[in-house]
Design a protein around this motif. Sequence first.
Motif: not given
Length: 312
Positions: A36, A41-44, A46-47, A52-53, A74, A76, A78
């Motif tokens: 993280v 952030g959570l999306t990258k 997670g990849a 999962s995010p 935190r 929007q 990231g």
Amino acid sequence: MEHKAGDWRLIMGDSALCFSTMKNLDWNDLQSFLAVARGGGLTKAGAETGLSPATLGRRMLSLEEAVGRPLFHRSQTGYALTADGQSLLRRVLAMEASARPIAEWSGGKGQRPVVRISAGTWTANFFAENIFKLWSPDDPFRLAFKTTEAKLDIAHREIEIGIRNRAPDSPNLAARKTAVVAQAPFRARAHARPGEEEWLAIGREDAVTRSARWLNEQEDIQVAAWANTPRMLSDLIRAGVGKGILPCFAGDRDPLMERAGEPIEALEEGQWVVAHNDDRHRKEVRTVIDRITDLLTAHRALFAGERPLGME
């Protein structure tokens, strides 16, 4: 203090870290924290991790509860690290670096160690052209190149060797000066109107290098187009769109380019091979450092801008 090419400069410091407050933390959660923090952030993350995010978000909340401190701001856009998050990141990076030799050892007897090298676009390109002066298939190690204009963290073992434009001031890093690098404006050799070109620049938001920032500070220039990477800047120059600043050792090796002016004195800088003081004593790292140093010092004139294409 003057540092001559080939001399090592050692910057000593107390890099001891205390992990007593981390003894009850789950290493899997700390690895998720690393993902993280690195991805912002959570999306990258997670990849990278396959989680999962939502799962990563719950793990980060649990980690903050376990350490009793907020680790992220935190938003929007990231996850940004707090001061405590930065402190934890330094400690987890050190733990990761300490665990790497065990992971390599457990990989099997036939596993060859990897020497990771970080360099900017044009130095990496130069290394690629001269790869067999740095490595051979018979070497008992492999190379991993990380091409980036950003500085990766040698102190926490993100890489073993970094090529830098100044000596480091971080604790426990050693540096060897190899050459002086000149920068000059270049244009396409077949440019339709030599001497009348507008400038090409790296956009301000992507201006990481000194030359990119310097050009953006000039008030009396006209910019024909912007690029976001050194490679794209070079492509635009070669296409004849305008003139741009490149290291002389890059532009002078390109038969489709020519100098559009003299080297810019304000942009001249040194070139250093940097390694962790402990790692540089490992046989494979020392071998690669010596080969890089030999290669770069052998081409000092090219790096200093003293060998324009066609010069005898």
